[in-house]
Design a protein around this motif. Structure first.
Motif, short mmCIF file in Angstrom:
data_model
loop_
_atom_site.label_atom_id
_atom_site.label_comp_id
_atom_site.label_asym_id
_atom_site.label_seq_id
_atom_site.Cartn_x
_atom_site.Cartn_y
_atom_site.Cartn_z
N LEU A 24 -29.27 39.90 -12.11
CA LEU A 24 -28.41 38.76 -12.38
C LEU A 24 -27.59 39.09 -13.62
O LEU A 24 -28.14 39.35 -14.68
N LEU A 25 -26.28 39.10 -13.46
CA LEU A 25 -25.38 39.55 -14.51
C LEU A 25 -24.65 38.38 -15.16
O LEU A 25 -24.18 37.48 -14.47
N PRO A 26 -24.51 38.43 -16.48
CA PRO A 26 -23.62 37.47 -17.12
C PRO A 26 -22.18 37.91 -16.91
O PRO A 26 -21.92 39.06 -16.54
N GLY A 27 -21.26 37.05 -17.16
CA GLY A 27 -19.85 37.40 -17.05
C GLY A 27 -19.00 36.25 -17.51
O GLY A 27 -19.50 35.18 -17.88
N LEU A 28 -17.70 36.49 -17.50
CA LEU A 28 -16.74 35.44 -17.84
C LEU A 28 -15.93 35.02 -16.62
O LEU A 28 -15.40 33.93 -16.57
N ARG A 54 -15.01 27.55 -21.86
CA ARG A 54 -16.44 27.28 -22.00
C ARG A 54 -16.74 26.47 -23.25
O ARG A 54 -17.62 25.60 -23.24
N ASN A 55 -16.02 26.75 -24.32
CA ASN A 55 -16.29 26.06 -25.58
C ASN A 55 -15.94 24.58 -25.53
O ASN A 55 -16.38 23.81 -26.39
N ARG A 56 -15.18 24.16 -24.52
CA ARG A 56 -14.86 22.74 -24.36
C ARG A 56 -15.96 21.97 -23.61
O ARG A 56 -15.91 20.76 -23.50
N LEU A 57 -16.94 22.68 -23.08
CA LEU A 57 -18.01 22.04 -22.33
C LEU A 57 -19.01 21.38 -23.27
O LEU A 57 -19.28 21.87 -24.36
N GLU A 97 -9.40 33.27 -23.21
CA GLU A 97 -9.09 32.05 -22.43
C GLU A 97 -10.35 31.51 -21.76
O GLU A 97 -10.60 30.30 -21.78
N PHE A 98 -11.14 32.38 -21.16
CA PHE A 98 -12.37 31.92 -20.50
C PHE A 98 -13.38 31.39 -21.52
O PHE A 98 -14.03 30.37 -21.28
N TYR A 127 -19.41 29.55 -13.82
CA TYR A 127 -18.92 28.22 -13.49
C TYR A 127 -17.92 28.34 -12.34
O TYR A 127 -17.31 29.40 -12.14
N ASP A 128 -17.71 27.24 -11.62
CA ASP A 128 -16.78 27.25 -10.48
C ASP A 128 -15.38 27.72 -10.88
O ASP A 128 -14.75 28.49 -10.15
N SER A 129 -14.90 27.29 -12.05
CA SER A 129 -13.53 27.63 -12.48
C SER A 129 -13.37 29.10 -12.85
O SER A 129 -12.25 29.55 -13.08
#
Length: 192
Positions: free
Chosen positions: A120-124, A10-13, A5-6, A161-163
């Motif tokens: 600094l970590l990536p994440g969903l 993102r793929n819609r950006l 879902e996350f 992202y904020d969401s």
């Protein structure tokens, strides 16, 4: 299911959405006291629709901060190399996984991350407890375990992202909370 879902969001950006978010993210992150005092920062190069990190990496280098970037190993662990500017990155295809941008210079070893003041970590996503939902490959779980074994306590900060700041994400016993999340609109801190 939650990861999909996350990723779908993102793929819609658009490319402009990602670039704008990356610029705003860099501005917010550079206001962090942890980064103001940092001499070494372990970070990553964003790929695809991840919030852009290049502006932040370049700003840190301009402050004479040593920036370490991950190199994905065949077993999903991470080695590290120094970031020397965008021209020092190589696009590396890892089997069926997405291509990553990795430092092309000397490999410093998996333990190099233990010298970082900030990771600094990536994440969903991240939840109100500071628990981070990663992509599920376990690379950063290994990094966090390595830091713990070494007695290293860098500030852990996730870039999203904020969401993607949500009520709750699934957490396992080995998961560790982050200190803060930086989004294009601001910083949210968590009590550890």
């Amino acid at each position: 299911m939650l990861r999909r879902e996350f990723l779908a969001m993102r793929n819609r950006l658009t490319v402009d959405d990602v670039r704008g978010a990356g610029d705003a993210l860099a501005d917010r992150a550079l206001e962090l006291p942890e980064l103001a005092d940092a001499r070494t920062v372990a970070a990553y190069v964003s790929v695809g629709a991840e919030p852009g990190t290049l502006a932040l990496l370049d700003a840190l280098r301009a402050r004479d901060v040593r920036v370490l970037l991950p190199v994905l190993l065949p077993d999903n662990d991470l080695d590290w190399g120094a970031y020397e500017g965008e021209g020092s990155l190589a696009r590396v295809q890892h089997g069926g996984k997405m291509a990553l941008f990795e430092p092309s210079g000397e490999r410093l070893g998996p333990d190099a991350v233990t010298a970082a003041d900030v990771v600094l970590l990536p994440g969903l996503a991240v939840d109100g407890r500071g628990m981070r939902l990663g992509r599920g490959g376990g690379s950063y779980d290994r990094v966090l375990a390595r830091l713990e074994r070494a007695g290293a306590h860098p500030a852990l900060v996730v870039l999203l992202y904020d969401s993607e700041v949500v009520g709750r994400v699934p957490a396992e016993a080995h998961d560790r909370p982050v200190r803060a999340v930086v989004t294009p609109s601001g910083v949210r801190r968590f009590t550890a």
